[in-house]
Design a protein around this motif. Structure first.
Motif, PDB file in Angstrom:
ATOM      1  N   ALA A  16      33.672  35.007  49.015  1.00  0.00           N
ATOM      2  CA  ALA A  16      32.337  35.557  49.226  1.00  0.00           C
ATOM      3  C   ALA A  16      31.408  34.456  49.733  1.00  0.00           C
ATOM      4  O   ALA A  16      31.679  33.261  49.561  1.00  0.00           O
ATOM      5  CB  ALA A  16      31.798  36.160  47.931  1.00  0.00           C
ATOM      6  N   GLU A  92      33.789  42.234  54.062  1.00  0.00           N
ATOM      7  CA  GLU A  92      32.642  41.993  53.190  1.00  0.00           C
ATOM      8  C   GLU A  92      31.789  43.244  53.115  1.00  0.00           C
ATOM      9  O   GLU A  92      31.653  43.973  54.104  1.00  0.00           O
ATOM     10  CB  GLU A  92      31.810  40.816  53.710  1.00  0.00           C
ATOM     11  CG  GLU A  92      32.530  39.480  53.661  1.00  0.00           C
ATOM     12  CD  GLU A  92      31.628  38.326  54.060  1.00  0.00           C
ATOM     13  OE1 GLU A  92      30.409  38.559  54.206  1.00  0.00           O
ATOM     14  OE2 GLU A  92      32.141  37.204  54.225  1.00  0.00           O
ATOM     15  N   ALA A  96      29.779  41.026  48.767  1.00  0.00           N
ATOM     16  CA  ALA A  96      31.067  40.824  48.100  1.00  0.00           C
ATOM     17  C   ALA A  96      32.177  40.724  49.141  1.00  0.00           C
ATOM     18  O   ALA A  96      32.157  41.425  50.159  1.00  0.00           O
ATOM     19  CB  ALA A  96      31.359  41.967  47.141  1.00  0.00           C
ATOM     20  N   TYR A  98      36.192  41.390  49.842  1.00  0.00           N
ATOM     21  CA  TYR A  98      37.198  42.273  49.256  1.00  0.00           C
ATOM     22  C   TYR A  98      38.474  42.259  50.086  1.00  0.00           C
ATOM     23  O   TYR A  98      38.483  41.884  51.269  1.00  0.00           O
ATOM     24  CB  TYR A  98      36.674  43.711  49.133  1.00  0.00           C
ATOM     25  CG  TYR A  98      36.543  44.434  50.451  1.00  0.00           C
ATOM     26  CD1 TYR A  98      37.615  45.144  51.002  1.00  0.00           C
ATOM     27  CD2 TYR A  98      35.349  44.400  51.170  1.00  0.00           C
ATOM     28  CE1 TYR A  98      37.500  45.798  52.221  1.00  0.00           C
ATOM     29  CE2 TYR A  98      35.216  45.060  52.384  1.00  0.00           C
ATOM     30  CZ  TYR A  98      36.303  45.752  52.903  1.00  0.00           C
ATOM     31  OH  TYR A  98      36.198  46.392  54.111  1.00  0.00           O
ATOM     32  N   ALA A 127      37.544  42.816  44.662  1.00  0.00           N
ATOM     33  CA  ALA A 127      36.276  42.393  45.264  1.00  0.00           C
ATOM     34  C   ALA A 127      35.601  41.368  44.357  1.00  0.00           C
ATOM     35  O   ALA A 127      35.574  41.537  43.133  1.00  0.00           O
ATOM     36  CB  ALA A 127      35.349  43.590  45.485  1.00  0.00           C
ATOM     37  N   VAL A 128      35.053  40.303  44.967  1.00  0.00           N
ATOM     38  CA  VAL A 128      34.386  39.248  44.200  1.00  0.00           C
ATOM     39  C   VAL A 128      33.005  38.971  44.771  1.00  0.00           C
ATOM     40  O   VAL A 128      32.776  39.047  45.980  1.00  0.00           O
ATOM     41  CB  VAL A 128      35.207  37.941  44.190  1.00  0.00           C
ATOM     42  CG1 VAL A 128      36.431  38.080  43.330  1.00  0.00           C
ATOM     43  CG2 VAL A 128      35.578  37.496  45.600  1.00  0.00           C
ATOM     44  N   LYS A 129      32.101  38.636  43.853  1.00  0.00           N
ATOM     45  CA  LYS A 129      30.738  38.263  44.233  1.00  0.00           C
ATOM     46  C   LYS A 129      30.089  37.605  43.019  1.00  0.00           C
ATOM     47  O   LYS A 129      30.132  38.162  41.916  1.00  0.00           O
ATOM     48  CB  LYS A 129      29.937  39.490  44.651  1.00  0.00           C
ATOM     49  CG  LYS A 129      28.466  39.225  44.979  1.00  0.00           C
ATOM     50  CD  LYS A 129      27.747  40.534  45.297  1.00  0.00           C
ATOM     51  CE  LYS A 129      26.268  40.300  45.590  1.00  0.00           C
ATOM     52  NZ  LYS A 129      25.557  41.577  45.857  1.00  0.00           N
ATOM     53  N   GLU A 276      32.142  40.870  34.488  1.00  0.00           N
ATOM     54  CA  GLU A 276      31.021  40.017  34.896  1.00  0.00           C
ATOM     55  C   GLU A 276      30.651  39.049  33.780  1.00  0.00           C
ATOM     56  O   GLU A 276      30.469  39.455  32.629  1.00  0.00           O
ATOM     57  CB  GLU A 276      29.807  40.856  35.287  1.00  0.00           C
ATOM     58  CG  GLU A 276      28.676  40.048  35.882  1.00  0.00           C
ATOM     59  CD  GLU A 276      27.674  40.889  36.642  1.00  0.00           C
ATOM     60  OE1 GLU A 276      26.759  40.301  37.255  1.00  0.00           O
ATOM     61  OE2 GLU A 276      27.802  42.132  36.645  1.00  0.00           O
TER      62      GLU A 276
END
Length: 278
Positions: A16, A92, A96, A98, A127-129, A276
């Motif tokens: 990300a 994206e 995020a 993905y 997915a990461v953020k 999270e």
């Protein structure tokens, strides 16, 4: 998104814009690394795990499908974690990064496909953020015959010390373990000092894991249950792909659908988890 390797295994790494990243091996569709935007590794992988495709990876997030444990006549924990998945998409969205991976009957080795002769498509989205990770596992029955299945995301969270971890959100939830009778958890906080293997049924809401200074919130949909597991010292010593001292460095909290559901021809199911750190 970039192609990479993990041990000897082909992998995909997504990053990300804020620095959060995740690495997934095509073998098993296996999430093996999740780093939050502060650079912290949040998943545990054993230093003794085989990373050559000869057996399932010990750590990260194994995908459990279509059987949980030995609750059936098929391969223990199913074939998804030892099959080779395909990268289907990456990109994206809303800040995020993905990637999506798929597994179908045609991807399975002949012997496994013969033992479980149903047409299906599994799809895993990672997915990461920032401090968050979103996982989605869906299964579609693409054949003409209904089939039963169970599913789970067998997540190994990295922690500094097992006996310092606390899990909240399980009070008064029914669970089963190695004893004959189910029970309700009395404690507000679950603590582990050694071996624990419990299935908690019908979770009423989110869980939190307190481990050192970090607090992790775990939310799930579609998955009705949760498994909390650590092998403890004695069982860890008997596992060839886990170093004897490593059991203190992780705790498994996995969203799960334990009792097999039946998926009609053309039908689909999706389980999601949002993780999270706060």
């Amino acid at each position: 998104m970039s192609k990479s390797t993990f041990g000897q295994l082909p992998a995909v790494t997504i990053r990300a814009a804020d620095g959060a990243q995740a690495t997934v091996t095509l073998y098993g569709g296996h999430l093996v690394s999740w780093r939050t935007s502060d650079g912290q590794e949040r998943l545990f992988c054993s230093r003794d795990s085989a990373l050559d495709g000869s057996r399932a990876i010990r750590g990260g997030v194994p995908v459990i499908f279509p059987q949980f444990g030995a609750r059936g006549t098929g391969m223990r924990h199913g074939f998804a974690r030892v099959a080779t998945w395909q990268l289907a998409a990456s990109g994206e969205a809303d800040g995020a990064a993905y990637a999506e991976f798929t597994l179908t009957q045609s991807d399975l080795p002949e012997a496994i496909a013969a033992a479980w002769p149903f047409a299906f498509t599994l799809r895993l989205r990672v997915a990461v953020k920032g401090q968050a990770l979103d996982l989605s596992l869906s299964v579609q029955n693409t054949g003409e015959q209904a089939f039963p299945f169970s599913a789970a995301l067998h997540t190994y969270f990295a922690i500094e010390q097992l006996d310092a971890a606390r899990i909240a959100g399980l009070q008064r939830v029914r669970y089963s373990d190695e004893t004959p009778q189910d029970a309700l958890q009395a404690e507000e906080l679950l603590q582990l000092a050694d071996k624990l293997d419990r299935i908690y049924y019908q979770l009423p809401g989110a869980l939190t894991l307190q481990a050192g200074a970090a607090t992790l919130r775990l939310e799930q949909q579609g998955f009705t249950d949760a498994v909390v597991w650590n092998p403890g010292a004695q069982d860890a010593a008997a596992l060839p792909d886990l170093a004897d001292d490593e059991y203190r460095r992780f705790i498994c909290i996995e969203p799960a659908l334990i009792q097999p559901d039946t998926l009609a021809a053309g039908a689909g199911w999706t389980g999601r988890q949002h993780l999270e750190f706060t």
